[in-house]
Design an enzyme around this catalytic site. Structure first.
Site, PDB file in Angstrom:
ATOM      1  CD  GLU A 177      -2.861  -1.322   0.257  1.00 17.55           C
ATOM      2  OE1 GLU A 177      -2.900  -0.451  -0.613  1.00 17.55           O
ATOM      3  OE2 GLU A 177      -3.625  -2.313   0.268  1.00 17.55           O
ATOM      4  CD  GLU A 227      -3.292   2.165  -3.578  1.00 18.94           C
ATOM      5  OE1 GLU A 227      -3.431   1.525  -2.511  1.00 18.94           O
ATOM      6  OE2 GLU A 227      -3.618   1.684  -4.688  1.00 18.94           O
ATOM      7  CG  HIS A 285      -5.953   1.065   0.434  1.00  9.06           C
ATOM      8  ND1 HIS A 285      -5.935   0.631  -0.867  1.00  9.06           N
ATOM      9  CD2 HIS A 285      -7.204   1.546   0.664  1.00  9.06           C
ATOM     10  CE1 HIS A 285      -7.123   0.855  -1.414  1.00  9.06           C
ATOM     11  NE2 HIS A 285      -7.904   1.406  -0.508  1.00  9.06           N
ATOM     12  CD  GLU A 340      -4.077  -1.358  -7.619  1.00  7.96           C
ATOM     13  OE1 GLU A 340      -4.089  -0.862  -8.764  1.00  7.96           O
ATOM     14  OE2 GLU A 340      -3.952  -0.680  -6.581  1.00  7.96           O
ATOM     15  CD  GLU A 367      -7.263  -2.247  -4.582  1.00  9.82           C
ATOM     16  OE1 GLU A 367      -6.653  -2.147  -5.651  1.00  9.82           O
ATOM     17  OE2 GLU A 367      -6.887  -1.694  -3.539  1.00  9.82           O
TER      18      GLU A 367
HETATM   19 FE   FE2 Z   1      -5.009  -0.221  -4.939  1.00  8.66          FE
HETATM   20 FE   FE2 Z   2      -4.330  -0.220  -2.024  1.00  4.73          FE
END
Ligand code: FE2
Ligand code: FE2
Lengths: 530, 166
Positions: free
Chosen positions: A112, A142, A145, A207, A241
């Site tokens: 991430e 990100e 995340h 991803e 995502e």
């Molecule tokens: Fe991502």
């Molecule tokens: Fe991510």
């Protein structure tokens, strides 16, 4: 010379930020906003000409984005801090799984974090304002995340009965021989090199291809093992995502129509697929199947459905009409999906003092499940585990160390220079074709041909000191201690070869094994092949 | 207790780096360090993972010595460490690349450029812009036909020796 900071300032001067947070005004500002660079072209090198007219498919404006994300955050943290706290969710997790999450969430945090930089690299390279906006939204995702994956370890650290490891994995992973693999795939893969190749690594492969089997399977396995924490967080991550996969698709579209750029695409796709697969396939399979008490769908089946059929077949299939082919290395990857995670599990068990978690060898029930789903598993791996058990694998007083057992039985462990993962040529059942090379006075080991090719083509890209080179000459307990691998009593190890709270190994027990880390590329009698 | 972020090797180098007193001595030290210890063509791998740490310390010391010399802000951004016009110096390197169509030659040029020009030798604003041009070209040359070359051809191209345990 284009200075991005200056360009941002100039763009803001031309389009001053809205004076309120009125949704209509913000919406209008974003629509008008363009990245007004005097000179086209970003800071970093790339082979590609990115189309200035690329459209961002995913037309989310900031007002919708921010509202949507804040609701997701409220739900997630609200569930964790209110509902799950009161249900004592931290202690309902099966310990086997609670231990696996010590490494899984911590390692994914690296991905991430690197994805923040990777999306920013793409923002820099993109020429179309809409495309830039798409990448910018991903940068924000990100960041979110990175916090979320770290929060899983933080939450476990507060609520799970054995916090050691959840609390300091960032420190201890520096000596874990499995850790450089994630740095290679997610670190270098996502943010170093050609921006478009980074996009293929991050968005098109990691991803679009791997987050389904990784994050969706992971939450399923977590729930089956009593973990309500991980699904709460990871499914919230996964809902972002789709936007990232769309960004990957847009990257491809932005370079595909230019014949000059198109020439480079297949090489980058093949290399990116191998880079990501080489780490993700064994690591995820190992985490799920060996980190769980209650089994769900075998990894090889999930892999075949999501990676082979869904991604390589359908997703890439849509690009076939433009001339994109599935990677040449796909067939070897398919073989790995069956065995690579079992190979990794064996090495992880052999290296248990360096993993930072409490790891139990498969019990009889697990062995039956492995044999039923991977016929031939027992004769290859199960027998070794049973022999280790009988020699005192768990017992701190037995003086048994699987690492020494491997060396004594002629099973050398080497580190693959490209993927940076350890491998054992004599015990490997995955696609393996080891080679050992010398160049300019330095020796290199490779577990298979695709990685060797990558290195031969771009050697300076894979400069890396492996575990043996780095820690050669260290006594094992000294190394573990220096890396923070002891619990709060100052002597009991973070890593344990069983899940009990009795008979736990201490630094003294480890010291008695008298292991001084060797460099196999030095101590063995290497001779040129003629 | 020993740890891996503070080693005797680093201490020895740090002493040597601290004793640098002039830009010219610093330049010489950095040039020979980069020739001996960095890049795939380095003379030795003995320093292992310490290489990047030591190189960064020499660069820091040299940058400090350079800024202590009475130079203007303008010169810091536009001249090389030995007083040449950075734009021209970088331009020369880019010109050298123009006729190269062999990836090994291009790779050699990129490695040499980095060793010769990485800051503080050339200010970052000119160094990075030049490197972007050179590396973009190297990437293009490398990507074409990369999947068709066999491992054997690549080994020969690199002049590697295969090893086995006796
Ligand atoms: Fe991502
Ligand atoms: Fe991510």
């Amino acid at each position: 010379m284009a200075s991005s900071n200056l360009a941002v300032k100039e763009a803001l001067k031309a389009n001053p930020v809205p004076s309120s947070v009125d949704p209509q005004e913000v919406h209008k500002w974003l629509q008008d906003f363009s990245w007004d660079f005097k000179a086209k072209g970003g800071k970093y090198p790339t082979k590609y000409n990115l189309d200035v007219n690329t459209r961002e498919q995913f037309k989310l404006t900031a007002k919708e984005y921010a509202r949507m994300e804040s609701i997701k955050e409220e739900r997630q943290y609200g569930t964790l801090l209110d509902g799950l706290d009161r249900l004592d969710a931290g202690n309902k997790v099966h310990p086997k799984w609670g231990e696996a999450m010590k490494v899984i969430s911590n390692f994914l945090e690296v991905g991430e974090y690197a994805a923040i930089a990777g999306s920013a690299l793409l923002w820099d390279a993109a020429q179309s304002p809409e495309q830039k906006n798409g990448y910018l939204a991903q940068v924000m995702d990100e960041v979110r995340h990175t916090n979320q994956t770290a929060y899983v370890n933080y939450y476990y650290g507060k609520h799970y009965y054995d916090p050691a490891g959840h609390t300091n994995m960032r420190q201890f992973r520096s000596v874990n021989p499995l850790y450089p693999g994630v740095r290679r795939a997610f670190g270098d893969g996502f943010l170093a090199g050609d921006a478009v190749e980074s996009s293929i690594n991050l968005q098109v492969v990691a991803e679009a291809c791997f987050t389904n089997p990784l994050i969706v399977s992971l939450t399923e396995w977590a729930a089956a093992n009593g973990d309500e924490i991980t699904p709460t967080v990871y499914l919230s991550i996964e809902t972002d995502e789709l936007r990232h996969m769309a960004n990957g698709y847009q990257t491809l579209v932005s370079v595909m129509t230019d014949p000059e750029s198109f020439k480079y695409l297949q090489t980058d796709l093949d290399n990116a697929f191998w880079t990501q697969h080489k780490y993700l396939t064994p690591f995820v399979g190992f985490g799920l199947e060996y980190g769980s008490k209650y089994k769900v769908e075998p990894w090889v089946k999930s892999w075949n459905r999501w990676v082979y059929e869904d991604w390589a077949g359908i997703w890439l299939g849509r690009l076939q009409k433009f001339g994109i082919k599935s990677p040449k290395c796909l067939a070897d990857a398919k073989k790995d999906a069956m065995w690579a995670h079992h190979d990794l599990a064996l090495l992880a068990a052999a290296l248990w003092p360096l993993t930072g978690i409490r790891m139990e060898l498969p019990d009889e029930e697990a062995m039956n499940w492995f044999e039923a789903n991977y016929p031939g598993w027992y004769d290859h791996y199960g027998k070794i585990y049973n022999e280790w058990k009988s020699l005192g694998f768990e017992d701190p007083k037995a003086g048994f160390c699987p690492l020494v057992w491997m060396m004594q039985n002629g099973h050398g462990i080497f580190i693959d220079h490209t993927s940076t993962l350890p491998f054992c040529p004599t015990l490997s059942k995955s696609a393996s074709n080891p080679s050992f090379l010398e160049m300019n006075g330095k020796r290199f080991a490779f577990s298979e041909g695709h990685g060797e090719r990558q290195w031969l083509q771009e050697p300076e890209r894979y400069e890396f000191q492996n575990f043996f080179e780095q820690y050669e000459g260290w006594e094992l307990s000294e190394l573990v201690k220096a890396a923070g691998g002891v619990r709060s009593d100052g002597k009991t190890l973070l890593s344990q070869p069983h899940l009990r709270s009795t008979d736990m190994w201490t630094l003294e027990d480890l010291k008695r094994l008298n292991i001084v880390i060797p460099d196999p590329m030095k101590i063995m009698n290497w001779q040129p092949v003629h | 207790m020993a740890n891996w972020y503070n080693t005797e090797t680093r201490d020895e180098w740090q002493d040597q780096i601290n004793s640098l007193r002039s830009v010219s001595a610093g330049v010489e030290c950095l040039q020979s360090f980069r020739a001996d210890h960095t890049g795939p063509d380095r003379k030795t791998y003995d320093l292992k993972k310490e290489v990047t740490w030591i190189e960064s310390r020499i660069e820091m010391r040299l940058g400090q010595l350079h800024s202590e010399e009475l130079i203007s802000d303008e010169d810091l951004l536009s001249k090389t460490i030995d007083g040449k016009c950075a734009k021209e110096v970088v331009g020369e390197w880019v010109k050298k690349a123009a006729d190269i169509d062999c990836k090994i030659k291009m790779e050699g040029l990129c490695i040499a450029y980095r060793k010769a020009c990485k800051p503080p030798m050339v200010p970052i604003n000119y160094f990075a812009a030049g490197e972007k041009i050179l590396i973009s070209k190297l990437m293009r040359l490398r990507a074409i036909g990369a999947l068709d070359q066999t491992v054997e051809e690549l080994r020969e191209m690199r002049g590697v020796t295969r090893l086995s345990v006796q």
